[in-house]
Design a protein around this motif. Structure first.
Motif, PDB file in Angstrom:
ATOM      1  N   GLY A 236      35.284  41.400  39.914  1.00 41.81           N
ATOM      2  CA  GLY A 236      34.416  42.516  40.278  1.00 41.81           C
ATOM      3  C   GLY A 236      34.963  43.415  41.362  1.00 41.81           C
ATOM      4  O   GLY A 236      34.241  44.278  41.881  1.00 41.81           O
ATOM      5  N   LEU A 237      36.233  43.266  41.708  1.00 43.48           N
ATOM      6  CA  LEU A 237      36.813  44.038  42.800  1.00 43.48           C
ATOM      7  C   LEU A 237      37.063  45.484  42.364  1.00 43.48           C
ATOM      8  O   LEU A 237      37.678  45.727  41.333  1.00 43.48           O
ATOM      9  N   LYS A 238      36.587  46.428  43.169  1.00 46.35           N
ATOM     10  CA  LYS A 238      36.726  47.839  42.818  1.00 46.35           C
ATOM     11  C   LYS A 238      37.684  48.601  43.724  1.00 46.35           C
ATOM     12  O   LYS A 238      38.278  49.588  43.291  1.00 46.35           O
TER      13      LYS A 238
ATOM     14  N   PHE B 134      36.074  52.928  45.180  1.00 47.21           N
ATOM     15  CA  PHE B 134      35.025  52.168  44.496  1.00 47.21           C
ATOM     16  C   PHE B 134      34.435  52.984  43.345  1.00 47.21           C
ATOM     17  O   PHE B 134      34.126  52.440  42.277  1.00 47.21           O
TER      18      PHE B 134
ATOM     19  N   THR C 117      40.148  48.431  39.390  1.00 51.82           N
ATOM     20  CA  THR C 117      40.462  48.290  40.811  1.00 51.82           C
ATOM     21  C   THR C 117      41.431  49.387  41.242  1.00 51.82           C
ATOM     22  O   THR C 117      42.491  49.556  40.636  1.00 51.82           O
TER      23      THR C 117
ATOM     24  N   GLU D 276      33.701  43.026  46.484  1.00 52.68           N
ATOM     25  CA  GLU D 276      33.773  44.281  45.754  1.00 52.68           C
ATOM     26  C   GLU D 276      34.770  45.237  46.409  1.00 52.68           C
ATOM     27  O   GLU D 276      35.306  46.133  45.756  1.00 52.68           O
TER      28      GLU D 276
ATOM     29  N   ARG E 177      26.920  45.402  50.403  1.00 55.78           N
ATOM     30  CA  ARG E 177      28.206  45.407  49.712  1.00 55.78           C
ATOM     31  C   ARG E 177      29.054  44.216  50.164  1.00 55.78           C
ATOM     32  O   ARG E 177      29.174  43.943  51.350  1.00 55.78           O
TER      33      ARG E 177
END
Length: 364
Positions: free
Chosen positions: A126-128, A248, A184, A85, A14
């Motif tokens: 793509g950041l969760k 996430f 996010t 992420e 990750r």
């Protein structure tokens, strides 16, 4: 549903952006994340000396970027390069007494620095998950015996505490203004007084005790009757990791504020900690300094019912065990032992206990 523990398979590979990785908590978190196989980019000021970061050679395990969160361009460049992420924001000016002499730096780092981190996060596709670490001192402390809950008012007498209360308002604003409808999710986490091996900060109880005991001197204890929610650093970090996993996976209920603190019996006076540490080390007691001292809260407790009920999180160490681990760590290193080896051994021991504590709760 994510299991009631830290899911090590989730973290393998990750991409994680970790601010403050050269600090005490950040270095322990970097060790835990890399132990699970995470791809960690750390962004922080250079480590002070001595430090767990240097002693455990954490720079060998992460992508190490030196920078200041007060510099938005630097934060943005590092984050864009890392494409995380998950973001874990620990960087801060963390000391109450220092904040009296550096109030401008304290507010700039803790409040505006958090603005910079959160604003840079807005431009990572793509950041969760974002977990912003603040402090138990974010609450308006009226010094009553009632533990503080997550919905209590923010505040602060000293610049440090006020900066952490203001940081919570920043996190809430960004959550509602910029991350409310997207992929996010954002949470803030508030831990008690974290303790552990490798903490060398000035004007903290455990480091002050350790430095004096190594030197064969009597420690000076400022406020022996002050009560704090003491907990081993790994207790808080386990909670942070659990929250990050839930964020996430898109769980809206996790995108809020969370307390992580010890059992009520482990909210102990400073003198109790000093007595147990000096006895375990075989040191000749402690003294109090002369003269007035800057204001620090005398009583502070956290209500962690929410974390217990909704996460299944709970402490795996008693305070006695935490203090034993600290003495073991510092004796090992003082005798020439390898700091990374003892840190990883203690981390592995804690992870086993943490899994057992949470699985027993889940089966109950």
């Amino acid at each position: 549903m994510t299991p009631l523990t830290v899911d090590e398979a989730f973290w393998r590979g990750r991409r994680v952006f970790l601010t403050g990785h050269t600090g005490f908590k950040g270095a322990w978190l970097a060790l835990w994340l890399t132990r699970m196989g995470a791809d960690v980019t750390g962004f922080s000021l250079p480590a002070e000396s001595p430090s767990l970061f240097d002693q455990a050679r954490v720079a060998e395990l992460v992508t190490h970027v030196e920078g200041d969160i007060r510099d938005l361009a630097a934060v943005e460049a590092a984050m864009q390069a890392a494409q995380p992420e998950v973001v874990l924001h620990l960087a801060a000016q963390p000391l109450v007494r220092l904040s009296y002499s550096t109030p401008v730096e304290t507010f700039a780092t803790n409040v505006q620095g958090t603005v910079h981190v959160l604003d840079a996060c807005r431009r990572i596709a793509g950041l969760k998950a974002i977990v912003a670490i603040t402090s138990d001192k974010c609450y308006e402390n009226r010094e009553t015996n009632r533990p503080y809950r997550e919905d209590d008012a923010m505040g602060g007498h000293d610049p440090y505490s006020a900066s952490k209360g203001a940081t919570e308002l920043v996190v809430s604003t960004y959550r509602r203004s910029f991350f409310s409808d997207g992929a996010t999710k954002v949470a803030s986490v508030r831990a008690g007084n974290v303790i552990g091996g490798g903490d060398w900060a000035t004007d903290r109880l455990i480091p002050d005790l350790v430095r004096a005991m190594i030197a064969g001197e009597k420690p000076l204890i400022r406020s022996p009757d002050s009560i704090r929610p003491w907990q081993h650093v790994l207790e808080a970090l386990g909670g942070y990791l659990m929250i990050a996993e839930h964020l996430f996976h898109g769980r809206e209920w996790a995108a809020t504020g969370w307390n992580f603190g010890p059992a009520e019996a482990d909210a102990r006076p400073v003198r109790w900690i000093a007595q147990h540490m000096t006895q375990a080390w075989g040191a000749p007691g402690w003294d109090q300094p002369d003269g007035p001292q800057p204001h620090e809260a005398k009583l502070l407790k956290l209500d962690c019912t929410k974390a217990h009920a909704e996460l299944g999180w709970r402490p795996a160490y008693t305070l006695d065990t935490a203090l034993t681990r600290i003495v073991e760590w510092h004796r090992h290193v003082a005798d020439g032992g390898d700091a990374r080896a003892i840190s990883l051994a203690q981390l592995d021991d804690y992870r086993d206990r943490f899994r057992r504590a949470l699985s027993q709760k889940g089966a109950a």
